[in-house]
Write an enzyme that holds these catalytic residues in place. Structure first.
Site, PDB file in Angstrom:
ATOM      1  N   CYS A 164     -19.578 -12.916  19.494  1.00 29.70           N
ATOM      2  CA  CYS A 164     -18.958 -13.802  18.505  1.00 29.70           C
ATOM      3  C   CYS A 164     -17.437 -13.799  18.595  1.00 29.70           C
ATOM      4  O   CYS A 164     -16.745 -14.164  17.649  1.00 29.70           O
ATOM      5  CB  CYS A 164     -19.418 -13.457  17.093  1.00 29.70           C
ATOM      6  N   LEU A 188     -18.813 -18.401  17.979  1.00 28.68           N
ATOM      7  CA  LEU A 188     -18.541 -18.234  19.399  1.00 28.68           C
ATOM      8  C   LEU A 188     -19.797 -17.724  20.106  1.00 28.68           C
ATOM      9  O   LEU A 188     -20.908 -18.015  19.687  1.00 28.68           O
ATOM     10  CB  LEU A 188     -17.353 -17.289  19.571  1.00 28.68           C
ATOM     11  N   ILE A 189     -19.623 -16.938  21.150  1.00 32.74           N
ATOM     12  CA  ILE A 189     -20.758 -16.557  21.983  1.00 32.74           C
ATOM     13  C   ILE A 189     -21.608 -15.461  21.348  1.00 32.74           C
ATOM     14  O   ILE A 189     -21.085 -14.564  20.663  1.00 32.74           O
ATOM     15  CB  ILE A 189     -20.282 -16.103  23.381  1.00 32.74           C
ATOM     16  N   THR A 190     -22.918 -15.531  21.547  1.00 34.38           N
ATOM     17  CA  THR A 190     -23.828 -14.481  21.112  1.00 34.38           C
ATOM     18  C   THR A 190     -25.021 -14.446  22.059  1.00 34.38           C
ATOM     19  O   THR A 190     -25.138 -15.270  22.972  1.00 34.38           O
ATOM     20  CB  THR A 190     -24.269 -14.666  19.652  1.00 34.38           C
ATOM     21  N   PHE A 191     -25.886 -13.474  21.814  1.00 36.75           N
ATOM     22  CA  PHE A 191     -27.087 -13.304  22.627  1.00 36.75           C
ATOM     23  C   PHE A 191     -28.322 -13.402  21.749  1.00 36.75           C
ATOM     24  O   PHE A 191     -28.335 -12.908  20.614  1.00 36.75           O
ATOM     25  CB  PHE A 191     -27.075 -11.931  23.320  1.00 36.75           C
ATOM     26  N   HIS A 192     -29.368 -14.060  22.260  1.00 32.40           N
ATOM     27  CA  HIS A 192     -30.691 -14.050  21.627  1.00 32.40           C
ATOM     28  C   HIS A 192     -31.690 -13.548  22.657  1.00 32.40           C
ATOM     29  O   HIS A 192     -31.576 -13.865  23.857  1.00 32.40           O
ATOM     30  CB  HIS A 192     -31.111 -15.450  21.188  1.00 32.40           C
ATOM     31  N   GLY A 220     -24.848 -18.753  12.729  1.00 35.06           N
ATOM     32  CA  GLY A 220     -24.164 -19.928  13.258  1.00 35.06           C
ATOM     33  C   GLY A 220     -24.970 -21.158  12.895  1.00 35.06           C
ATOM     34  O   GLY A 220     -26.125 -21.280  13.301  1.00 35.06           O
ATOM     35  N   GLY A 233     -29.036 -21.357  12.798  1.00 37.05           N
ATOM     36  CA  GLY A 233     -29.337 -20.406  11.738  1.00 37.05           C
ATOM     37  C   GLY A 233     -28.898 -18.992  12.051  1.00 37.05           C
ATOM     38  O   GLY A 233     -27.721 -18.747  12.297  1.00 37.05           O
ATOM     39  N   ILE A 234     -29.861 -18.038  12.098  1.00 41.98           N
ATOM     40  CA  ILE A 234     -29.515 -16.628  12.200  1.00 41.98           C
ATOM     41  C   ILE A 234     -30.267 -15.958  13.355  1.00 41.98           C
ATOM     42  O   ILE A 234     -31.326 -16.414  13.778  1.00 41.98           O
ATOM     43  CB  ILE A 234     -29.831 -15.864  10.900  1.00 41.98           C
TER      44      ILE A 234
END
Length: 228
Positions: free
Chosen positions: A179, A84-88, A150, A161-162
């Site tokens: 997530c 699901l959603i994440t931040f980079h 993901g 990847g990560i």
């Protein structure tokens, strides 16, 4: 008898927008070799400009949410990775393995498990000894996620990847449910260790761990134009 290990070329791309990083992944993954033994495997290491990304499950996020997040000064992208959603963003080590899994004799499930173990070993090398997996995706320290995972696979070739939080500004995560997991938080190597851990420090540990867990040879290259 000498057994040839898969070769993995490491590309350090610096800081890129999410769009530029995605384009580079696609370029590396779309090789024209028909024989999988000739596929050139890459590990793309970088940091992203602030960006929120959503995987193939977009639970609970609408166009209004997208607009709200963009107003914070971050980009927003919908992707074909799992999760699901994440931040980079800055201070986070992003690693995109572009692998042909047939060379590594791995199924997709085993690939994800090996990637998880690689991150856990990376954290341990840096001094975070209690990083582990849970029933939720990613790598956790207690009830806080330290690394998002993901991935995507197509015809045995992996992308995405990560995202390992090193010295990431964790306040970016306060605007989302990371997530999609309610009631849990995020952390970073720096927060856990009480000292600044750079992306370069984490990358060195990750490469050491990855070469062992994936039983492969690493070669370092500067960012390059890949053609077929």
């Amino acid at each position: 008898m000498v057994i040839n290990k898969p070769l993995l070329t490491v590309l350090r791309a610096g800081r890129l927008s999410y769009t530029a990083g995605l384009q580079l992944q696609q370029q590396l993954a779309k090789q024209k070799n028909t024989d999988f033994t000739e596929f050139r495997n890459f590990l793309l290491l970088l940091e992203h400009d602030p960006v929120y990304t959503i995987g193939i499950r977009t639970k609970g996020y609408t166009s209004e949410d997208e607009q709200r997040l963009r107003q914070l000064g971050a980009e927003f992208h919908r992707t074909d990775r799992g999760g699901l959603i994440t931040f980079h963003g800055p201070g986070q080590l992003v690693a995109y393995p572009i692998l042909n899994l047939r060379q590594f004799k791995l199924t997709m499930r085993c690939y994800v498990s090996t990637l998880e173990q690689t991150v856990i070993e990376t954290c341990r090398q840096l001094g975070v000894l209690n990083a582990t997996t849970t029933s939720d995706t990613g790598i956790w320290v207690g009830d806080k996620k330290i690394c998002a995972i993901g991935v995507h696979g197509s015809r045995y070739v992996t992308t995405h990847g990560i995202g390992l939080n090193c010295s990431t500004d964790l306040s970016w995560f306060e605007h989302i449910v990371p997530c999609g997991i309610e009631g849990k938080g995020v952390t970073s190597l720096s927060e856990q260790l009480g000292r600044q851990v750079s992306v370069a420090d984490a990358a060195a540990a990750l490469l050491n761990s990855l070469s062992k867990k994936f039983d492969c040879q690493l070669q370092e290259k500067q960012q390059e134009r890949v053609t077929n």
